[in-house]
Design an enzyme around this catalytic site. Structure first.
Site, PDB file in Angstrom:
ATOM      1  CB  SER A   1      -0.954   0.008   1.195  1.00 43.37           C
ATOM      2  OG  SER A   1      -2.097  -0.773   0.922  1.00 43.37           O
TER       3      SER A   1
ATOM      4  CE  LYS B   1      -4.531   2.325  -0.788  1.00 40.65           C
ATOM      5  NZ  LYS B   1      -3.947   1.047  -0.336  1.00 40.65           N
TER       6      LYS B   1
ATOM      7  CB  SER C   1      -4.334   2.149   3.774  1.00 38.29           C
ATOM      8  OG  SER C   1      -3.602   1.630   2.687  1.00 38.29           O
TER       9      SER C   1
END
Length: 389
Positions: free
Chosen positions: A66, A69, A126
């Site tokens: 993640s 991102k 997230s």
């Protein structure tokens, strides 16, 4: 578009004469340090200068999970800055966005949510669903947004990054490095309001509604390490525990990235150790703030006579504690040919910082508002004024 020659190109210098060493963008980490024994790779840089203070396997390609991102957030912040989207704009969530697995804020197909709340969902929790919803709004589809992510990576000079999605969910040929992630984070932090989101430990979506959702930051260091205000965690079975963190103390901001730690405890301990090292051993001297006017330029056929040229980011030097800055010289180089009109944020020059004729940093200089082509009336008045002179 027509091209116009710059009337003046101003070069100036600022001399800060002391003794000692100044650090720049070049590598200079201590090879004997072992700050990240429990991670596959790690890096520590100072944000303004890009100075590498420590690294371990900095260019090893690994799945970023993640932390992907960070780039997603960068393009979202760019879209906000240019006015392509607005924080109070309401977005209708697609079935595809609502179907994302992994970390999510449990959006439902057809649900409507503001850009501001979706941004919270990405930055704090997230949310994969929030990431795709914003990507679809900005680019039309996630695939088109991913193309922009990879184009941005190339523009930043990142040679070891390739994205297949906006979320970091496992995918073939989806990879990055701690070095590339640090550069992405450096770029993201130019949008200083991003930390207003990433620094929050908790918040709420759909406040007061039956489906109220409690957001809790996946980056626990924002609560437990003073000065940490971002940026993005990551975890998959393949990537293990990852974190791109940033912290500010005594006007110095650093970025620490860890990839491939076995546990959250090891990941957070490694980042904390790198941050301790940075703040205990280094300090910075700020030369210019982001948005500070550095000089002005004049274009023959621009509506305005004098156009402010400003710093696109905070510009500093860094040195070890107990030592002082060296002999610093900052010079401005303006472009000799510019197209009109010029959009706000466009680069029109560069500020180069040197120490003893050695370049230690280069920063884009931009215009802080749109520069339009002069009207016929303005050109007539200007011509008459020059004739009178």
């Amino acid at each position: 578009m027509k091209k116009f020659v710059l009337m003046t190109s101003i070069i100036f210098s600022i001399l800060l004469v002391t003794t000692g060493t100044i650090y720049g963008e070049e590598n200079g980490s201590d090879s004997e340090l072992n700050l990240a024994p429990d991670a596959k790779s790690a890096i520590l840089i100072e944000r303004d200068t890009g100075k590498m203070l420590y690294d371990k396997n900095a260019h090893e390609k690994l799945p970023p999970a993640s932390m992907t991102k960070v780039m997603t957030l960068l393009l979202i912040m760019e879209a906000l800055d240019t006015g392509k989207i607005e924080k109070d704009e309401i977005i209708r969530v697609s079935e595809r966005a609502a179907s994302m697995g992994g970390s999510q804020i449990f959006l439902e197909a057809g649900e409507e949510m503001s850009v501001n709340d979706l941004l919270k969902g990405v930055a704090i929790a997230s949310g994969n669903d929030a990431s795709v919803a914003l990507a679809e709004r900005i680019s039309g589809s996630e695939e088109a947004f991913v193309k922009k992510m990879n184009e941005k990576a190339k523009k930043l000079g990142l040679k070891n990054t390739l994205f297949q999605n906006t979320t970091g969910l496992p995918a073939k040929n989806h990879y990055s490095t701690v070095y590339d992630m640090a550069i992405m984070a450096k770029e993201l932090l130019k949008y200083e309001t991003i930390t207003e989101y990433t620094s929050k430990y908790e918040d709420y979506l759909r406040k007061g509604q039956d489906n109220e959702f409690w957001l809790v930051n996946t980056n626990k260091l924002v609560k437990f390490y003073p000065g940490v205000d971002g940026l993005k965690t990551g975890y998959t079975n393949e990537a293990k525990y990852c974190l791109t963190a940033t912290a500010e103390k005594n006007d110095m901001r650093v970025i620490a990235v860890v990839m491939g730690a076995d546990t959250t405890k090891e990941r957070n301990a490694t980042v904390s150790q790198m941050l301790d090292y940075a703040f205990n051993h280094f300090e910075t001297t700020n030369l210019y703030q982001k948005g500070q006017t550095i000089t002005t330029l004049q274009l023959l056929k621009a509506e305005e006579k004098d156009i402010n040229v400003v710093a696109s980011e905070s510009i500093s030097t860094i040195h070890k504690k107990g030592e002082s800055d060296g002999k610093i010289k900052a010079s401005v180089k303006l472009k000799t040919n510019l197209d009109l009109p010029i959009k706000k944020g466009s680069q029109v020059g560069q500020l180069v910082v040197k120490n003893n004729n050695k370049v230690v940093s280069k920063s884009p200089l931009i215009v802080d508002h749109d520069v339009n082509t002069a009207s016929y009336l303005t050109l007539f008045k200007r011509t008459m004024q020059n004739m009178v002179k």
